[in-house]
Design a protein around this motif. Structure first.
Motif, PDB file in Angstrom:
ATOM      1  N   GLU A  39      25.304  -0.247 -87.854  1.00 17.52           N
ATOM      2  CA  GLU A  39      26.711  -0.117 -87.466  1.00 17.52           C
ATOM      3  C   GLU A  39      26.808  -0.445 -85.986  1.00 17.52           C
ATOM      4  O   GLU A  39      25.940  -0.044 -85.207  1.00 17.52           O
ATOM      5  N   ASP A  44      30.084  -0.583 -83.188  1.00 18.31           N
ATOM      6  CA  ASP A  44      31.496  -0.492 -82.839  1.00 18.31           C
ATOM      7  C   ASP A  44      31.571  -0.305 -81.323  1.00 18.31           C
ATOM      8  O   ASP A  44      31.481   0.818 -80.827  1.00 18.31           O
ATOM      9  N   GLY A  57      33.019   4.613 -79.872  1.00 17.71           N
ATOM     10  CA  GLY A  57      32.310   3.905 -80.934  1.00 17.71           C
ATOM     11  C   GLY A  57      30.806   4.104 -80.800  1.00 17.71           C
ATOM     12  O   GLY A  57      30.320   4.651 -79.804  1.00 17.71           O
TER      13      GLY A  57
END
Length: 164
Positions: free
Chosen positions: A54, A56, A61
């Protein structure tokens, strides 16, 4: 906290600073730090590979990834972004994620400065204590940072279609 400011007198004893100048535009170098397709190709010391789960890149994030060592050891990592100013600054807290609460987190500031048509990247790592900083240095954090930035340089050359 600003990348250049000091909160207390002992910060200099708790930090590791690594700098490298890249023959590439600042926007491209910054993009290499925030694009999972790029960063997984160069992040980590020599012999390591990185799997991103992941990413972000914004305040609040996170980047979840595992660094796979040449000896087969997996090193889970979590970055939580605290400040993002494209294309000049990435600031984050770095730890090993929820599965490793024993891992001592540290703070990182990555600055991107234009210099004579090139880009100067400075990595500033701040450990919680001088002892933890010394342990990280002994563990190889300084050489690992230099190797990681060298791998980024090679990746940027390849990305721009240049040869050494």
């Amino acid at each position: 906290m600003d990348a250049g400011s000091r909160n207390d007198a002992d910060e200099a004893e708790r930090e590791i600073v690594t700098t490298r100048v890249f023959d590439a535009p600042r926007e491209l170098v910054f993009a290499a730090f925030k694009d999972p397709q790029h960063i997984s190709n160069w992040w980590g010391p020599n012999g390591f590979t990185t799997t991103t789960y992941e990413m972000d890149v914004r305040p609040g994030g996170q980047w979840l990834f595992t660094m796979h060592g040449p000896d087969g050891t997996d090193h889970p990592n979590r970055v939580r972004y605290t400040e993002v100013r494209a294309p000049e600054l990435l600031a984050y807290d770095h730890d090993a994620g929820a599965d490793r609460p024993d891992f001592e987190p540290f703070k990182v500031w990555v600055t991107f400065e234009t210099e004579d048509g090139k880009t100067r990247v400075t990595l500033r790592l701040l450990a919680a204590t001088r002892e933890r900083r010394d342990w990280m240095a002994k563990f190889g954090a300084i050489e690992g940072a230099h190797q990681t930035l060298a791998r980024l340089a090679a990746h940027l050359l390849q990305s721009e279609g240049k040869t050494s």
